[in-house]
Design an enzyme around this catalytic site. Structure first.
Site, PDB file in Angstrom:
ATOM      1  N   LYS A  89      28.913  14.210  -9.793  1.00  8.48           N
ATOM      2  CA  LYS A  89      28.413  12.866 -10.254  1.00  8.48           C
ATOM      3  C   LYS A  89      29.252  11.808  -9.356  1.00  8.48           C
ATOM      4  O   LYS A  89      30.342  12.011  -9.050  1.00  8.48           O
ATOM      5  CB  LYS A  89      28.908  13.055 -11.940  1.00  8.48           C
ATOM      6  CG  LYS A  89      28.426  11.631 -12.356  1.00  8.48           C
ATOM      7  CD  LYS A  89      28.965  11.534 -13.743  1.00  8.48           C
ATOM      8  CE  LYS A  89      30.666  11.158 -13.981  1.00  8.48           C
ATOM      9  NZ  LYS A  89      31.281  10.721 -15.351  1.00  8.48           N
ATOM     10  N   LYS A 100      34.311   7.027 -10.639  1.00  4.91           N
ATOM     11  CA  LYS A 100      35.281   6.101 -10.079  1.00  4.91           C
ATOM     12  C   LYS A 100      36.664   6.795  -9.750  1.00  4.91           C
ATOM     13  O   LYS A 100      37.632   6.170  -9.093  1.00  4.91           O
ATOM     14  CB  LYS A 100      35.566   5.055 -11.078  1.00  4.91           C
ATOM     15  CG  LYS A 100      35.701   5.365 -12.547  1.00  4.91           C
ATOM     16  CD  LYS A 100      35.528   3.838 -13.234  1.00  4.91           C
ATOM     17  CE  LYS A 100      35.446   4.268 -14.454  1.00  4.91           C
ATOM     18  NZ  LYS A 100      34.751   3.225 -15.589  1.00  4.91           N
ATOM     19  N   LYS A 109      38.225  16.875 -17.479  1.00  3.30           N
ATOM     20  CA  LYS A 109      39.366  16.010 -17.329  1.00  3.30           C
ATOM     21  C   LYS A 109      40.785  16.728 -17.508  1.00  3.30           C
ATOM     22  O   LYS A 109      41.830  16.244 -17.040  1.00  3.30           O
ATOM     23  CB  LYS A 109      39.377  14.832 -18.686  1.00  3.30           C
ATOM     24  CG  LYS A 109      38.283  13.699 -17.903  1.00  3.30           C
ATOM     25  CD  LYS A 109      38.363  12.425 -18.688  1.00  3.30           C
ATOM     26  CE  LYS A 109      37.554  11.155 -18.390  1.00  3.30           C
ATOM     27  NZ  LYS A 109      37.409  10.126 -18.911  1.00  3.30           N
TER      28      LYS A 109
HETATM   29  P1  TYM Z   1      32.732   5.057 -18.530  1.00  5.75           P
HETATM   30  O1  TYM Z   1      33.227   3.912 -18.367  1.00  5.75           O
HETATM   31  O2  TYM Z   1      33.346   6.243 -17.722  1.00  5.75           O
HETATM   32  O3  TYM Z   1      31.173   4.893 -17.830  1.00  5.75           O
HETATM   33  C1  TYM Z   1      30.495   3.775 -18.304  1.00  5.75           C
HETATM   34  C2  TYM Z   1      28.823   4.132 -18.292  1.00  5.75           C
HETATM   35  O4  TYM Z   1      28.536   4.544 -16.749  1.00  5.75           O
HETATM   36  C3  TYM Z   1      27.884   5.937 -17.129  1.00  5.75           C
HETATM   37  N1  TYM Z   1      27.951   6.511 -15.928  1.00  5.75           N
HETATM   38  C4  TYM Z   1      26.880   7.074 -14.885  1.00  5.75           C
HETATM   39  N2  TYM Z   1      25.558   6.599 -15.002  1.00  5.75           N
HETATM   40  C5  TYM Z   1      25.006   7.187 -13.946  1.00  5.75           C
HETATM   41  N3  TYM Z   1      25.383   7.655 -12.964  1.00  5.75           N
HETATM   42  C6  TYM Z   1      26.607   7.961 -12.919  1.00  5.75           C
HETATM   43  N4  TYM Z   1      27.253   8.598 -11.820  1.00  5.75           N
HETATM   44  C7  TYM Z   1      27.685   7.414 -13.853  1.00  5.75           C
HETATM   45  N5  TYM Z   1      28.910   7.602 -14.012  1.00  5.75           N
HETATM   46  C8  TYM Z   1      29.111   6.817 -15.344  1.00  5.75           C
HETATM   47  C9  TYM Z   1      28.335   6.458 -18.127  1.00  5.75           C
HETATM   48  O5  TYM Z   1      27.615   7.368 -18.620  1.00  5.75           O
HETATM   49  C10 TYM Z   1      28.503   5.278 -19.073  1.00  5.75           C
HETATM   50  O6  TYM Z   1      27.487   5.164 -19.884  1.00  5.75           O
HETATM   51  N6  TYM Z   1      32.747   7.059 -22.874  1.00  5.75           N
HETATM   52  C11 TYM Z   1      32.024   6.112 -22.362  1.00  5.75           C
HETATM   53  C12 TYM Z   1      32.563   4.537 -22.815  1.00  5.75           C
HETATM   54  C13 TYM Z   1      32.280   4.492 -24.277  1.00  5.75           C
HETATM   55  C14 TYM Z   1      30.979   4.415 -24.832  1.00  5.75           C
HETATM   56  C15 TYM Z   1      31.490   4.204 -26.207  1.00  5.75           C
HETATM   57  C16 TYM Z   1      29.766   4.362 -24.422  1.00  5.75           C
HETATM   58  C17 TYM Z   1      33.278   4.195 -24.979  1.00  5.75           C
HETATM   59  N7  TYM Z   1      32.732   4.331 -26.385  1.00  5.75           N
HETATM   60  C18 TYM Z   1      30.368   4.194 -27.187  1.00  5.75           C
HETATM   61  C19 TYM Z   1      28.733   4.421 -25.455  1.00  5.75           C
HETATM   62  C20 TYM Z   1      29.199   4.310 -26.807  1.00  5.75           C
HETATM   63  C21 TYM Z   1      32.191   6.148 -20.684  1.00  5.75           C
HETATM   64  O7  TYM Z   1      31.604   7.281 -20.283  1.00  5.75           O
HETATM   65  O8  TYM Z   1      32.617   5.498 -20.194  1.00  5.75           O
END
Ligand code: TYM
Length: 335
Positions: free
Chosen positions: A199, A202, A116
């Site tokens: 990956k 979004k 990032k």
């Molecule tokens: P975020 O919003 O980026 O992603 C949300 C979840 O989606 C999963 N993910 C994927 N899984 C499979 N293939 C993909 N291409 C893919 N892209 C995203 C992410 O692994 C995530 O599980 N940091 C976290 C949000 C968060 C969180 C937490 C998670 C904030 N606090 C505490 C667990 C516990 C995140 O990546 O969000």
């Protein structure tokens, strides 16, 4: 199993733009599947999302939309605690304490921070670096035993575990050390449709690289048809066929079919037929979710009520852990 015997589970999704089918397959689908087995707590992680620039009005809109999407996907607000992260101040409060046992080197070597920082070189802020500590706070406040996430979050969960153990060793048993709950197989990391070595994200500049949960049928089918596949013409899951393997994983997630079943179904057929079938399966599965989300968004009072009630419950649980932490570190309570 009675309520009290169930273990706690926490996870969250950021309201930063469209939610992709990667987010759904890697995370939200499991949120739904696990809601009977655990006491589940799910948050809209708005505090995390401002680590990259957000437009205020869009962030507000995306927060409500994500809450509606959670419910439309099948998360039952009567069974689970659903809330918005910024509504529970304990997340920031615990982050401060955990910051004091976290070393800058641990954060600067995180893959996501490096990625990032490169992508947002004009906005490498302290929040971006501290992101995993806030995430650790989210999880540890609820004494979560399990955390369902995609494979990309594994490193952050390892840090969470390290911080929990470090705090417990220094101050005495305080936090449950959580286990990551990452799907086995390729569903844990859905790849970009435009470049299957990356990956699905979004924030990809190329909208053909991802399918969002609100894409319409034609768009979904068009994106699947355009998906980059590999040389050859055989629908088979293999390491040297990342494009096709990814589509097989997506197809499986929305139809429940194993890779072997899919290979059998499309044996003798080419990539063209398969890609259309994937698009149709995704579109068929998303149509009722999209309709339910649209219906819920018209019931703003209902959604506001869920998040208010969720924040109250979450705050109560979080406060219990935070009080314990404050006592252990020696903050004078005045009681
Ligand atoms: P975020 O919003 O980026 O992603 C949300 C979840 O989606 C999963 N993910 C994927 N899984 C499979 N293939 C993909 N291409 C893919 N892209 C995203 C992410 O692994 C995530 O599980 N940091 C976290 C949000 C968060 C969180 C937490 C998670 C904030 N606090 C505490 C667990 C516990 C995140 O990546 O969000």
């Amino acid at each position: 199993m009675g309520e009290t015997e169930k273990k706690a589970l926490f996870s969250a999704v950021q309201p930063s733009g469209a939610v992709t089918i990667g987010n759904y397959i890697g995370a939200i689908k499991n949120f739904v599947a696990l809601q009977d087995e655990f006491n589940c707590i799910y948050a809209v992680a708005d505090l995390h999302s401002i680590t990259v620039r957000q437009e205020a009005a869009a962030l507000r809109k995306n927060t409500l939309e994500l809450m509606a999407l959670f419910i439309a996907c099948g998360i039952d607000p009567e069974k689970c605690v659903l809330f918005v992260q910024s509504h529970v101040p304990a997340h920031c409060e615990l982050t401060w304490v955990l910051n004091t046992i976290t070393y800058p080197g641990e954060l600067s070597r995180m893959t996501q921070f490096k990625d990032k920082s490169a992508k947002h070189a004009d906005n490498v802020n302290m929040g971006l670096m501290d992101y995993p500590v806030l995430m650790a706070s989210d999880i540890l406040l609820y004494q979560a035993a399990a955390v369902p996430v995609g494979a990309d979050q594994k490193q952050h969960l390892e840090l969470t575990r390290d911080l929990a153990v470090r705090f417990n060793n220094r101050y005495g048993q305080t936090f449950t050390v959580p286990e990551p709950y990452i799907m086995k197989g390729s569903g844990a990391k859905i790849m970009s449709l435009a470049d299957p070595s990356r990956k699905m994200s979004k924030s990809d500049e190329n909208p053909n690289a991802f399918i969002t949960m609100s894409d319409d049928r034609d768009t979904i089918i068009r994106k699947c048809k355009r998906a980059v596949t590999d040389s050859g013409n055989e629908v088979r899951s293999a390491e040297d066929k990342p494009g096709v393997s990814n589509l097989i994983a997506i197809y499986g997630a929305f139809t429940g079919k194993t890779a072997e079943e899919t290979e059998r179904e499309f044996s003798g057929k080419g990539y063209g037929d398969f890609k259309v079938a994937v698009g149709e399966a995704v579109a068929d599965a998303l149509a009722p979710v999209q309709a339910e989300k649209a219906r819920l968004l018209k019931e703003k009072d209902y959604l506001n009520g869920i998040m208010k009630r969720g924040a109250e419950t979450a705050a109560r649980i979080a406060r219990r852990t935070l009080s314990k932490v404050y006592r252990k570190v020696g903050f004078y309570s005045g009681d």
